[in-house]
Design a protein around this motif. Structure first.
Motif, mmCIF file in Angstrom:
data_model
loop_
_atom_site.group_PDB
_atom_site.id
_atom_site.type_symbol
_atom_site.label_atom_id
_atom_site.label_comp_id
_atom_site.label_asym_id
_atom_site.label_seq_id
_atom_site.Cartn_x
_atom_site.Cartn_y
_atom_site.Cartn_z
ATOM 1 N N GLU A 175 3.777 -8.084 7.080
ATOM 2 C CA GLU A 175 3.709 -6.673 6.704
ATOM 3 C C GLU A 175 4.439 -5.812 7.726
ATOM 4 O O GLU A 175 4.498 -6.158 8.913
ATOM 5 N N SER A 176 4.921 -4.670 7.213
ATOM 6 C CA SER A 176 5.523 -3.707 8.134
ATOM 7 C C SER A 176 4.426 -2.903 8.825
ATOM 8 O O SER A 176 3.260 -2.904 8.426
ATOM 9 N N LEU A 177 4.832 -2.205 9.874
ATOM 10 C CA LEU A 177 3.862 -1.394 10.617
ATOM 11 C C LEU A 177 3.295 -0.274 9.750
ATOM 12 O O LEU A 177 2.094 0.015 9.803
ATOM 13 N N GLU A 178 4.141 0.355 8.929
ATOM 14 C CA GLU A 178 3.672 1.449 8.086
ATOM 15 C C GLU A 178 2.666 0.956 7.048
ATOM 16 O O GLU A 178 1.694 1.646 6.719
ATOM 17 N N GLU A 179 2.897 -0.255 6.526
ATOM 18 C CA GLU A 179 1.936 -0.813 5.579
ATOM 19 C C GLU A 179 0.601 -1.097 6.254
ATOM 20 O O GLU A 179 -0.474 -0.854 5.667
ATOM 21 N N ALA A 180 0.646 -1.611 7.475
ATOM 22 C CA ALA A 180 -0.601 -1.864 8.202
ATOM 23 C C ALA A 180 -1.339 -0.557 8.493
ATOM 24 O O ALA A 180 -2.573 -0.481 8.380
ATOM 25 N N ALA A 215 -0.964 7.401 0.307
ATOM 26 C CA ALA A 215 0.363 6.932 0.707
ATOM 27 C C ALA A 215 1.436 7.928 0.291
ATOM 28 O O ALA A 215 2.422 8.139 1.004
ATOM 29 N N HIS A 216 1.266 8.510 -0.874
ATOM 30 C CA HIS A 216 2.141 9.594 -1.349
ATOM 31 C C HIS A 216 1.242 10.825 -1.470
ATOM 32 O O HIS A 216 0.617 11.049 -2.518
ATOM 33 N N PRO A 217 1.137 11.619 -0.419
ATOM 34 C CA PRO A 217 0.119 12.674 -0.367
ATOM 35 C C PRO A 217 0.383 13.792 -1.370
ATOM 36 O O PRO A 217 1.511 14.025 -1.809
ATOM 37 N N LEU A 218 -0.710 14.476 -1.691
ATOM 38 C CA LEU A 218 -0.659 15.664 -2.526
ATOM 39 C C LEU A 218 -0.749 16.885 -1.614
ATOM 40 O O LEU A 218 -1.467 16.880 -0.619
ATOM 41 N N ASP A 219 -0.043 17.939 -1.986
ATOM 42 C CA ASP A 219 -0.001 19.134 -1.140
ATOM 43 C C ASP A 219 -0.020 20.366 -2.034
ATOM 44 O O ASP A 219 0.132 20.276 -3.267
ATOM 45 N N LEU A 220 -0.182 21.525 -1.396
ATOM 46 C CA LEU A 220 -0.179 22.799 -2.102
ATOM 47 C C LEU A 220 1.200 23.425 -2.021
ATOM 48 O O LEU A 220 1.860 23.375 -0.977
ATOM 49 N N PRO A 263 0.807 -1.226 0.000
ATOM 50 C CA PRO A 263 0.000 0.000 0.000
ATOM 51 C C PRO A 263 0.831 1.261 0.000
ATOM 52 O O PRO A 263 0.296 2.345 -0.217
ATOM 53 N N LEU A 264 2.141 1.161 0.244
ATOM 54 C CA LEU A 264 3.018 2.322 0.202
ATOM 55 C C LEU A 264 3.637 2.541 -1.156
ATOM 56 O O LEU A 264 4.412 3.487 -1.334
ATOM 57 N N SER A 265 3.324 1.689 -2.121
ATOM 58 C CA SER A 265 3.923 1.794 -3.446
ATOM 59 C C SER A 265 3.141 2.780 -4.312
ATOM 60 O O SER A 265 1.930 2.955 -4.162
ATOM 61 N N MET A 266 3.833 3.420 -5.241
ATOM 62 C CA MET A 266 3.174 4.322 -6.175
ATOM 63 C C MET A 266 2.299 3.570 -7.157
ATOM 64 O O MET A 266 1.371 4.138 -7.739
ATOM 65 N N ASP A 267 2.598 2.260 -7.368
ATOM 66 C CA ASP A 267 1.823 1.457 -8.304
ATOM 67 C C ASP A 267 0.616 0.804 -7.646
ATOM 68 O O ASP A 267 -0.101 0.035 -8.304
ATOM 69 N N ASP A 268 0.367 1.092 -6.382
ATOM 70 C CA ASP A 268 -0.782 0.512 -5.706
ATOM 71 C C ASP A 268 -2.067 1.037 -6.354
ATOM 72 O O ASP A 268 -2.202 2.247 -6.596
ATOM 73 N N PRO A 269 -3.029 0.161 -6.672
ATOM 74 C CA PRO A 269 -4.262 0.633 -7.331
ATOM 75 C C PRO A 269 -5.014 1.677 -6.517
ATOM 76 O O PRO A 269 -5.577 2.623 -7.080
ATOM 77 N N VAL A 270 -5.026 1.530 -5.190
ATOM 78 C CA VAL A 270 -5.715 2.516 -4.354
ATOM 79 C C VAL A 270 -5.046 3.888 -4.500
ATOM 80 O O VAL A 270 -5.722 4.916 -4.625
ATOM 81 N N GLN A 271 -3.729 3.909 -4.503
ATOM 82 C CA GLN A 271 -3.003 5.164 -4.645
ATOM 83 C C GLN A 271 -3.286 5.804 -6.002
ATOM 84 O O GLN A 271 -3.586 6.996 -6.100
#
Length: 499
Positions: A326-331, A391-396, A244-252
């Motif tokens: 899984e790692s803690l960050e992934e969970a 997982a890779h947030p968008l910002d201003l 879930p931390l990957s850029m290729d994750d479908p949710v992301q």
């Protein structure tokens, strides 16, 4: 007889006699005694001539009746007048009385003639009104006929529209049935996916039992009641699935595309609605643009702060019982992906409004608050929360007045000075991900832009001291136009929406 009477009427002797009497009456006081006597004799002579003609007519009338024709009338009416020298009748009527009787008779005749003229005039008026009424009736009949024709045409068109509407209803019913079938099919597939997950969990439990260890069960964090008691991100442990931390994750990927699309819609629609609302309270176009820019920035600031607290609580809760591959960050990210609606929207909107009230760069009239753009702030807060939850947030991108114009981050507004190197004020922020610009913002550039900002509480019509002349704020001539500039560049998006 008739010929003599007609000739007497045509001569108009009585009319001439009356005219002479009138002229004598008007000139009586200017004439001498001899002149007045001559006038009176002249009138007597004329009257005698007229009487002679009348006596001749009386004789002719009596002759037409035979030997004794008109005898009784002559005895009863003419002889008494002749016996009293034409001035008495039976010794009871004076000369003044006879003249007054004649005057009354002539007055009655004049009244009768006037009444007859009035009657004829009223008849003519009534005839004209009748003709006008008949013409209006004909016009009304024509209009009624046209209305009837129009009504028939409308009935025919409505009947045809009704036929088309029934066809559209049938088509919509068919599409609804197809959609319901699709929902049933998807539910079946969803049930199969849950069965697969249960089978995978069963196999994993069997693997742990065969190895002599306890099965992996993650209890729910106590401060987050929406997490299931048996929460386990089992689908992530299956080989071949992305993190879930990957850029290729479908949710992301999907949520990022939807967030960018919603960001563009916020600029193209919600921002313009908020500008229309502000324009009803303040005519300062530049200040209204500053308010919108400050509102979107404060919304992202408050949403990011609240999301960081939410993420820290989630990490602290999961760290106590976390086990597995899984790692803690992934969970933590997997839990956030499953619970993206756990935000306090009213509280965040109130925080944004309080922050706007503390700002010294923007102002509103004294009887107005920033709550008038609350719908825009609410949508901006929700969008900022969902962008922060990625997982890779968008910002201003951070923006300051009088900064050097960066063509890679912003584009100029239509009323900007295109040769000016400095930014006068920001209209819309740029959307970034890390250091990469995802969507360009919009700024207004002007020569002579400085670091000075408008003071809080300043009104556009505020009076200034006599020794100070303020430079007028340049406002675009078409500032009241709703669509001012094209929407930001939009990448190809999936049909789904974030909210």
């Amino acid at each position: 007889m008739a010929e003599s009477l007609r000739r007497l009427v045509n001569i108009g002797s009585f009319t001439v006699l009356q005219d002479k009497l009138k002229r004598w009456s008007s000139d009586y006081y200017t004439n001498t005694c001899d002149q007045n006597s001559a006038r009176c004799c002249e009138i007597i002579e004329l009257n005698a001539k007229v009487q002679g003609q009348l006596f001749k007519l009386l004789s002719l009338c009596a002759q037409e009746g035979g030997l004794y024709g008109g005898t009784n009338i002559i005895k009863s009416r003419l002889l008494p007048w002749l016996g009293q020298n034409f001035f008495t009748s039976g010794g009871a009527v004076t000369a003044d009385t006879s003249l007054s009787v004649l005057a009354e008779a002539s007055a009655k005749e004049r009244e009768l003639s006037e009444l007859q003229d009035m009657y004829e005039k009223s008849l003519n008026d009534l005839d004209k009104e009748l003709q006008n009424t008949q013409a209006e009736n004909r016009d009304l009949k024509d209009e009624l006929q046209e209305a009837k024709i129009e009504l028939d045409r409308s009935l025919r068109s409505s009947s045809s529209d009704k036929v088309f509407t029934e066809l559209e209803v049938k088509e919509l019913k068919r599409k609804l049935a197809d959609a319901q079938e699709e929902i049933v099919r998807l539910r079946i597939q969803c049930g199969l996916a849950e069965d697969y997950e249960r089978k995978v969990q069963t196999l994993r439990d069997g693997l742990y039992l065969s190895s002599g260890s306890k099965p992996l069960r993650l209890p729910a964090p106590p401060s987050l009641p929406r997490v299931s008691k048996s929460y386990t991100p089992s689908y992530r442990s299956k080989p071949g699935l992305t993190s879930p931390l990957s850029m290729d994750d479908p949710v992301q990927r999907i949520r990022q595309q939807n967030a960018v699309a919603r960001f563009n819609d916020l600029f193209a629609q919600d921002r313009l609605d908020a500008m229309d609302t502000l324009r009803r309270y303040s005519d300062d176009h530049e200040n209204n643009q500053r308010i919108i820019f400050a509102a979107i920035n404060e919304a992202f600031t408050q949403a990011k702060t609240a999301f960081r607290q939410f993420k820290m609580k989630t990490r602290a809760s999961l760290a106590q019982t976390h086990q597995g591959l899984e790692s803690l960050e992934e969970a933590v990210q997997d839990y956030i992906n499953r619970n993206t609606e756990l935000l306090d929207t009213p509280g965040l909107v109130s925080d944004v409004i309080r922050a706007l009230n503390r700002s010294s760069k923007i102002f509103l009239p004294p009887d107005t608050t920033f709550a008038i753009i609350q719908p825009f702030i609410r949508e901006a807060v929700r969008l900022a929360w969902h962008m922060s939850a990625l997982a890779h947030p968008l910002d201003l991108a951070a923006g300051n007045d009088a900064e050097l114009f960066d063509d890679s981050k912003y584009r100029r507004s239509y009323d900007s000075e295109y040769t000016a190197p400095l930014v006068n004020h920001h209209i819309w922020p740029a959307l970034i991900q890390g250091v990469r610009v995802v969507v360009k913002g919009e700024v207004h550039t002007r020569r002579g832009a400085s670091l000075s900002t408008p003071k809080r509480g300043r009104s556009p019509t505020r009076a200034v001291s006599p020794g100070f002349v303020s430079r007028p704020r340049s406002v675009s001539p078409s500032r009241y136009a709703r669509s001012r500039s094209p929407s930001p560049f939009r990448r190809p998006l999936s049909p789904g929406r974030l909210m």
